[in-house]
Write a protein that holds these residues in place. Structure first.
Motif, PDB file in Angstrom:
ATOM      1  N   SER A  44       1.361  -2.707  13.415  1.00  0.00           N
ATOM      2  CA  SER A  44       0.341  -2.881  12.386  1.00  0.00           C
ATOM      3  C   SER A  44       0.596  -4.033  11.426  1.00  0.00           C
ATOM      4  N   VAL A  45       1.806  -4.599  11.459  1.00  0.00           N
ATOM      5  CA  VAL A  45       2.121  -5.649  10.506  1.00  0.00           C
ATOM      6  C   VAL A  45       1.334  -6.923  10.833  1.00  0.00           C
ATOM      7  N   PRO A  46       0.878  -7.679   9.837  1.00  0.00           N
ATOM      8  CA  PRO A  46       0.147  -8.931  10.094  1.00  0.00           C
ATOM      9  C   PRO A  46       0.978  -9.913  10.911  1.00  0.00           C
ATOM     10  N   ASP A  47       0.283 -10.725  11.713  1.00  0.00           N
ATOM     11  CA  ASP A  47       0.976 -11.649  12.606  1.00  0.00           C
ATOM     12  C   ASP A  47       1.828 -12.667  11.854  1.00  0.00           C
ATOM     13  N   ASP A  48       1.391 -13.025  10.629  1.00  0.00           N
ATOM     14  CA  ASP A  48       2.111 -14.068   9.895  1.00  0.00           C
ATOM     15  C   ASP A  48       3.236 -13.503   9.012  1.00  0.00           C
ATOM     16  N   ALA A  49       3.478 -12.225   9.079  1.00  0.00           N
ATOM     17  CA  ALA A  49       4.517 -11.616   8.243  1.00  0.00           C
ATOM     18  C   ALA A  49       5.893 -11.808   8.869  1.00  0.00           C
ATOM     19  N   LEU A  50       6.832 -12.283   8.068  1.00  0.00           N
ATOM     20  CA  LEU A  50       8.209 -12.441   8.520  1.00  0.00           C
ATOM     21  C   LEU A  50       9.120 -11.369   7.938  1.00  0.00           C
ATOM     22  N   THR A  51       8.695 -10.805   6.831  1.00  0.00           N
ATOM     23  CA  THR A  51       9.480  -9.767   6.162  1.00  0.00           C
ATOM     24  C   THR A  51       8.637  -8.507   6.028  1.00  0.00           C
ATOM     25  N   LEU A  52       9.169  -7.396   6.487  1.00  0.00           N
ATOM     26  CA  LEU A  52       8.461  -6.133   6.370  1.00  0.00           C
ATOM     27  C   LEU A  52       8.683  -5.551   4.981  1.00  0.00           C
ATOM     28  N   SER A  53       7.591  -5.281   4.298  1.00  0.00           N
ATOM     29  CA  SER A  53       7.678  -4.733   2.949  1.00  0.00           C
ATOM     30  C   SER A  53       7.541  -3.219   2.985  1.00  0.00           C
ATOM     31  N   ALA A  54       7.864  -2.599   1.870  1.00  0.00           N
ATOM     32  CA  ALA A  54       7.681  -1.151   1.761  1.00  0.00           C
ATOM     33  C   ALA A  54       6.216  -0.784   1.924  1.00  0.00           C
ATOM     34  N   GLU A  55       5.342  -1.648   1.443  1.00  0.00           N
ATOM     35  CA  GLU A  55       3.907  -1.369   1.564  1.00  0.00           C
ATOM     36  C   GLU A  55       3.467  -1.387   3.018  1.00  0.00           C
ATOM     37  N   HIS A  56       4.016  -2.325   3.814  1.00  0.00           N
ATOM     38  CA  HIS A  56       3.720  -2.340   5.247  1.00  0.00           C
ATOM     39  C   HIS A  56       4.074  -0.998   5.878  1.00  0.00           C
ATOM     40  N   VAL A  57       5.246  -0.463   5.494  1.00  0.00           N
ATOM     41  CA  VAL A  57       5.705   0.797   6.084  1.00  0.00           C
ATOM     42  C   VAL A  57       4.808   1.940   5.645  1.00  0.00           C
ATOM     43  N   ARG A  58       4.476   1.973   4.361  1.00  0.00           N
ATOM     44  CA  ARG A  58       3.642   3.074   3.863  1.00  0.00           C
ATOM     45  C   ARG A  58       2.282   3.092   4.549  1.00  0.00           C
ATOM     46  N   ARG A  59       1.740   1.905   4.813  1.00  0.00           N
ATOM     47  CA  ARG A  59       0.418   1.840   5.456  1.00  0.00           C
ATOM     48  C   ARG A  59       0.485   2.232   6.932  1.00  0.00           C
ATOM     49  N   SER A  60       1.704   2.127   7.513  1.00  0.00           N
ATOM     50  CA  SER A  60       1.827   2.293   8.965  1.00  0.00           C
ATOM     51  C   SER A  60       2.228   3.689   9.395  1.00  0.00           C
ATOM     52  N   ILE A  61       2.933   4.399   8.537  1.00  0.00           N
ATOM     53  CA  ILE A  61       3.404   5.729   8.933  1.00  0.00           C
ATOM     54  C   ILE A  61       2.896   6.757   7.946  1.00  0.00           C
ATOM     55  N   ASP A  62       2.675   7.929   8.418  1.00  0.00           N
ATOM     56  CA  ASP A  62       2.215   9.056   7.604  1.00  0.00           C
ATOM     57  C   ASP A  62       3.347   9.450   6.661  1.00  0.00           C
ATOM     58  N   THR A  63       3.060   9.439   5.364  1.00  0.00           N
ATOM     59  CA  THR A  63       4.105   9.788   4.407  1.00  0.00           C
ATOM     60  C   THR A  63       4.628  11.191   4.634  1.00  0.00           C
ATOM     61  N   ASN A  64       3.855  12.040   5.295  1.00  0.00           N
ATOM     62  CA  ASN A  64       4.345  13.382   5.604  1.00  0.00           C
ATOM     63  C   ASN A  64       5.436  13.357   6.669  1.00  0.00           C
TER      64      ASN A  64
END
Length: 516
Positions: A44-64
């Motif tokens: 799910s991370v944008p193609d131009d992203a080189l660094t994964l942020s906490a926000e990327h992770v939160r948007r990608s996985i269910d917080t549960n």
């Protein structure tokens, strides 16, 4: 997949071309299925992203799916005896905290204001080397050594140049500051020491029945000392009554930091060797991420980042990585396991790809680019590093071999590496003897002189753990991260592997963390 340590997650992400923020790694590690979490984040991370942020992770996985990682320490206490004239409290030895497989489960960030940190480097030869190997270069080096060390001695005695002593009447009291050009025993068991200064040489006789005869076996060629005594009747020799080393004053009071902050002092990583203790290193790196290590804001590595190539006979048979650049690339990968918010300083050793002659400059641009991890600082060997007011003399330690070979075992041995370090502090020079095992490069200035007294003296090279106080200076040899090689076995080296000495810079108290 079982719960992963952050190191494994970072390594997996790096293999796919991504860096990651600390919080992002923590969130992935806390997921019920970290492997699946990694896949979902990368998808799910944008193609131009080189660094994964906490926000990327939160948007990608269910917080549960995520749970908070917990710190489950497993600490065992123990003590080493610290050798010291002042008998300080011995440092505590503990096992690194972590889970069963060595991975840290409690995460901690160093939230200290970066403005509180300070790290300054002095005595770095890098970019300042002027020696060409000509005779005149060596003359300048030794003249500089003599001038700087003699200043430490002249205030203690009524010094006269050797040419002036030669003109004095027999029976006169005299004192000389000189560099030892020769030591030999006489037929009667006395010792004749020739001292040289900028005006000439003069023979000095130390009688075997004098109290100071007990320090004769500590003398090395080319070190600077002072002697006092009485001239013979013909004035041709000085009978020595007293002898002085440049030494650390017994009243020396070390500086300390103004806040509680800690430094990890290690050496001899030896990545590229088949015997590199990778699991111990990863356990150490994991521990640095824990709450227990949150005050460890500095990491100082005293040389031998890699195993190198062609350092000793048949070394190629013991290499896991045979290309020197690939060794440094792998070291950089291991360095990435260390928290990115630490201040890191690296100096070279005799296995590193720099000149063997000391002082050694820091690495060249190609190697610096490879090791450009967490903005690590690189300096020469030796260097004095001042961290928040505490001065740390970092020296890889090749000359320890020479001191141990020349001095009696009770004063210098591999099993107690802090004792030969005491000798170097006494002589105020990290490699006093020329022409032996230690190669010395001629420079306009002798970068190996300890003109200022350090608060901490940190060495490596001999792969043994040793520590103690000498006139209130903490002397520390930090062991290694390489198990015994066949070559080491052949020369009776039994290494101390996986120890991380941790110094509280506000008190200079020492704790030994063990990860092996």
């Amino acid at each position: 997949m079982p719960r992963s340590s952050s190191v494994r997650i970072v390594t997996e992400l790096a293999s796919r071309g991504y860096n990651a923020e600390r919080e992002a790694v923590t969130l992935i590690a806390g997921a019920n299925d970290p492997e699946r979490a990694i896949e979902r984040v990368i998808e799910s991370v944008p193609d131009d992203a080189l660094t994964l942020s906490a926000e990327h992770v939160r948007r990608s996985i269910d917080t549960n799916d995520a749970t908070t990682a917990t710190h489950n320490p497993s600490v065992s206490g123990g003590n080493h005896d610290m050798q010291s004239e002042t008998e300080p409290t011995a440092p505590v030895e503990t096992k690194g905290s972590g889970d069963a497989d060595g991975g840290a489960t409690g995460r901690s960030e160093r939230s200290v204001d970066p403005e509180l940190r300070s790290l300054a480097i002095a005595g770095d030869i890098t970019g300042r080397s002027t020696g060409t190997g000509e005779y005149a270069d060596f003359v300048r080096t030794f003249r500089d050594r003599y001038e700087r060390l003699s200043k430490l001695l002249r205030s203690r005695i009524n010094h006269r140049p050797t040419e002036a002593v030669e003109a004095m009447a027999g029976g006169s009291d005299a004192a000389i500051v000189g560099m030892i050009s020769d030591i030999r025993s006489t037929a009667n068991g006395h010792w004749l020491v020739e001292l040289e200064d900028t005006t000439g040489t003069f023979p000095c006789l130390i009688m075997k029945d004098r109290d100071l005869a007990s320090v004769v076996d500590e003398l090395l060629l080319d070190e600077v000392i002072a002697v006092e005594g009485t001239l013979a009747g013909d004035g041709g020799i000085l009978f020595v009554d007293d002898l002085h080393f440049p030494d650390v004053p017994r009243t020396y009071t070390p500086s300390t930091a103004d806040r509680h902050v800690r430094a990890a002092l290690i050496s001899d990583v030896h990545v590229g060797s088949q015997e590199f203790a990778a699991d111990a290193w990863s356990a150490f790196a994991d521990w640095l991420h824990t709450e227990e290590a949150s005050a460890v804001e500095y990491l100082l590595v005293a040389g031998d980042m890699v195993e190198g190539v062609g350092v000793y006979p048949n070394q190629d048979e013991e290499l896991d990585i045979v290309d020197i650049y690939e060794q440094y690339e792998q070291f950089a990968e291991y360095l990435k396991e260390v928290p990115g918010d630490m201040e890191i300083l690296l100096i070279p050793g005799n296995h590193d790809a720099v000149r063997l002659a000391e002082p050694q400059p820091g690495f060249d641009d190609d190697l610096r680019e490879i090791m450009d991890v967490h903005d690590a600082r690189i300096s020469g060997n030796p260097s004095t590093v001042t961290i928040e007011g505490v001065s740390i003399l970092m020296y890889h330690g090749v000359s320890l071999d020479e001191v141990i070979a020349e001095l009696p075992e009770e004063k210098a041995s591999y099993d107690e590496p802090h004792k030969p370090m005491y000798q170097l502090l006494k002589k105020r020079h990290v490699a006093p003897q020329y022409g032996g095992h230690t190669r010395i490069a001629p420079e306009e200035r002798d970068y190996l002189v300890m003109e200022e007294v350090p608060d901490i003296f940190h060495t490596g090279h001999v792969h043994k753990l040793g520590y103690g106080k000498y006139h209130n200076v903490l002397a520390l040899n930090s062991g290694c991260w390489q198990e015994q090689t066949s070559f080491q076995q052949s020369v009776n080296i039994d290494p101390d592997v996986g120890y991380a000495p941790i110094v509280d810079l506000d008190t200079l108290d020492l704790t030994i963390q063990k990860f092996y």
